[in-house]
Design a protein around this motif. Structure first.
Motif, short mmCIF file in Angstrom:
data_model
loop_
_atom_site.label_atom_id
_atom_site.label_comp_id
_atom_site.label_asym_id
_atom_site.label_seq_id
_atom_site.Cartn_x
_atom_site.Cartn_y
_atom_site.Cartn_z
N TYR A 4 -22.81 117.25 50.12
CA TYR A 4 -23.83 116.60 50.04
C TYR A 4 -24.91 117.00 48.76
O TYR A 4 -25.35 116.25 48.28
N GLU A 5 -25.00 118.29 49.04
CA GLU A 5 -25.97 119.07 47.84
C GLU A 5 -25.13 118.75 46.50
O GLU A 5 -26.06 118.38 45.56
N ALA A 6 -23.95 118.78 46.51
CA ALA A 6 -23.37 118.70 45.14
C ALA A 6 -23.48 117.16 44.36
O ALA A 6 -23.87 116.81 43.52
N ASP A 7 -23.60 116.04 45.46
CA ASP A 7 -23.66 114.91 45.25
C ASP A 7 -25.05 114.32 44.96
O ASP A 7 -25.25 113.11 44.81
N GLY A 8 -26.15 115.36 45.43
CA GLY A 8 -27.46 114.87 45.55
C GLY A 8 -27.87 114.02 46.64
O GLY A 8 -28.72 112.86 46.56
N ALA A 9 -27.09 113.93 47.87
CA ALA A 9 -27.41 113.10 48.88
C ALA A 9 -28.64 113.32 49.57
O ALA A 9 -29.09 114.72 49.51
N PRO A 10 -29.31 112.40 50.31
CA PRO A 10 -30.67 112.84 50.76
C PRO A 10 -30.71 112.93 52.06
O PRO A 10 -31.74 112.95 52.74
N TYR A 11 -29.79 113.81 52.23
CA TYR A 11 -29.75 114.14 53.82
C TYR A 11 -28.74 115.58 54.03
O TYR A 11 -28.08 116.04 53.09
N ARG A 12 -28.72 116.01 55.25
CA ARG A 12 -27.84 117.14 55.74
C ARG A 12 -27.43 116.87 56.88
O ARG A 12 -28.20 116.35 57.53
N SER A 46 -44.10 94.44 54.03
CA SER A 46 -45.45 94.04 54.40
C SER A 46 -46.46 95.18 54.91
O SER A 46 -47.34 95.35 55.04
N LEU A 47 -45.45 96.13 55.57
CA LEU A 47 -45.98 97.33 56.22
C LEU A 47 -46.05 98.27 55.33
O LEU A 47 -46.47 99.67 55.58
N GLY A 48 -45.65 98.39 54.01
CA GLY A 48 -45.84 99.52 52.97
C GLY A 48 -44.72 100.05 52.87
O GLY A 48 -44.47 101.32 52.18
N TYR A 49 -43.39 99.74 53.45
CA TYR A 49 -42.42 100.49 53.34
C TYR A 49 -41.72 100.29 51.72
O TYR A 49 -41.78 98.91 51.45
N VAL A 50 -41.36 101.30 51.23
CA VAL A 50 -40.62 101.19 49.78
C VAL A 50 -39.44 101.74 49.83
O VAL A 50 -39.07 102.94 50.42
N LYS A 51 -38.32 100.97 49.01
CA LYS A 51 -36.96 101.61 48.91
C LYS A 51 -36.94 103.08 48.06
O LYS A 51 -37.49 102.88 47.26
N GLU A 52 -36.27 103.95 48.61
CA GLU A 52 -36.08 105.33 48.13
C GLU A 52 -34.39 105.57 47.88
O GLU A 52 -34.45 105.85 46.80
N HIS A 53 -33.75 105.20 48.61
CA HIS A 53 -32.22 105.23 48.32
C HIS A 53 -31.63 103.94 48.73
O HIS A 53 -32.03 102.89 49.22
N GLY A 54 -30.23 103.91 48.31
CA GLY A 54 -29.41 102.84 48.83
C GLY A 54 -28.02 103.27 49.14
O GLY A 54 -27.57 104.24 48.43
N SER A 55 -27.57 102.47 49.78
CA SER A 55 -26.07 102.83 50.00
C SER A 55 -25.32 101.54 50.35
O SER A 55 -25.78 100.45 50.35
N ARG A 56 -23.91 101.58 50.34
CA ARG A 56 -23.19 100.45 50.67
C ARG A 56 -21.93 100.49 51.66
O ARG A 56 -21.52 101.88 51.73
N MET A 57 -21.35 99.65 51.96
CA MET A 57 -20.25 99.41 52.84
C MET A 57 -19.03 98.92 52.08
O MET A 57 -19.33 97.78 51.51
N TYR A 58 -18.00 99.60 51.89
CA TYR A 58 -16.76 98.96 51.31
C TYR A 58 -15.97 98.50 52.31
O TYR A 58 -15.75 99.41 53.59
#
Length: 366
Positions: A46-54, A350-362
């Protein structure tokens, strides 16, 4: 309606699994005792790939110990000559599937061992094993083999999935809503016999039934068994979680409604409480340093289909956001399917949520 061929035929399962020879590693199945090594490797990747989680050791242990796991046949660990874990490969088969039988492949290769062809061979093993699992399921339903990736994962990973016949099928957005302005947090008034209450163990199964109903018309969603629903709660924050109950449900109308599922009907006849909406949240503290801020994360949020338009989920989410803020969290975070049929993406905006990251399923659809 097109009649599907038997799943044993569609799965085209190989008799034997392909060998993994790249990298000269030593292979064996995983056990729960491998949790620390598995989480250490996962976080290195995750660290090497810059993933936003641990991942935490508790999360890894719960994942490996899930009662529906078959680690002996559906996992592989690859070790180098020094005994260091360098590769993980897991296949998960959710136990509650009713309309589509699914298999999901997870894992990865240590950054120092990438580029040796190990990942391609491991993925081939996973796909072959997934086909065997689907063929042996006996469920003559539509079937799916899926993998997940962050949008900004290494391009070589996306190419590997495409080369293996996996197609990008679904896209998800990770959304953030700052909590620095208390006055901007929504206030929601419920009507009729709906009542917002804190989550409790006594209402947990009713919340599960509500979730199964709420997501019944969402692509890729299947009913969750109680063991699925309660597994993996090491980071669960009950003090941040809320449900909306109907104190006086119209039982006759709900029983007559063709949308009411059998499990809910049984609970209604037994006089069990009816949860109309819910927001269950977690505190993923290991992610705070990675993202650079603290947050409360909404794992699951929804409203029963018969209660849509009555703001049950919105009330639960608003209460969650206030609980996050009261505990000093800087933001509220959640993930949403970008094609969510209930219009949730627009609600979050409408509640103020803004996209930070994206993911996908293959996936491979069978």
């Amino acid at each position: 309606m097109h009649r599907l061929a038997p799943i044993a035929e569609r799965a085209a399962a190989p008799t034997t699994l392909p060998s993994i020879t790249a990298g000269g590693l030593h292979w064996r199945s995983a056990t729960v005792d491998d949790a620390q090594a598995v989480v250490d490797l996962a976080n290195t990747m995750y660290e090497a790939d810059g993933a936003p989680y641990r991942e935490t050791i508790d999360e890894a242990r719960a994942d490996l110990a899930a009662p529906w796991r078959h680690l002996e046949t559906d996992s592989l660990l690859g070790f180098d000559d020094a005994g260091e874990l360098r590769v993980t490969a897991m296949i998960e088969v959710p136990p509650g599937d009713e309309s589509t039988v699914r298999t999901y492949c997870f894992g990865g290769v240590h950054p120092e061992r990438r580029g040796e062809g190990i990942g391609r061979e491991v993925l081939a093993w996973q796909l072959a094993r997934a086909r065997q699992i689907l063929a042996a399921s006996g469920k003559d339903l539509p079937a799916r083999i899926g993998v997940f990736a962050e949008d900004d994962d290494p391009e070589s990973r996306h190419r590997m999935y495409a080369h293996a016949g996996l197609e990008p099928r679904r896209f998800y957005a990770n959304l953030k809503r700052p909590l620095d302005d208390d006055a901007s947090l929504p206030h929601v008034e419920l009507t009729g016999s709906l009542r917002l209450v804190p989550w409790s163990e006594e209402l947990d199964d009713a919340a599960r039934l509500a979730h199964n109903d709420a997501f019944r018309d969402h692509w890729g969603s299947e009913p969750q068994t109680m063991e699925q629903w309660t597994n993996g709660r090491s980071e669960f924050a009950p003090e941040w979680s809320f449900v909306v109950v109907d104190d006086a449900p119209d039982v006759e109308a709900l029983l007559a409604d063709p949308r009411t599922d059998a499990a809910t009907a049984e609970a209604l006849r037994a006089g069990a409480p009816l949860v109309a909406g819910y927001a269950l949240n977690s505190r993923y503290a290991a992610d705070f340093p990675v993202r650079g801020y603290s947050f409360g994360y909404t794992d699951v949020l929804g409203t029963r289909r018969a209660y849509r338009g009555r703001k049950a989920a919105l009330a639960a989410l608003a209460a969650s956001m206030r609980a996050f803020a009261d505990d000093g969290m800087a933001a509220a975070v959640l993930d949403v399917d970008t094609e969510n049929p209930s219009g949730a993406h627009g609600l979050y905006a409408s509640l103020g949520y803004v996209k930070e990251h994206g993911s996908r399923m293959y996936s491979i659809e069978l």
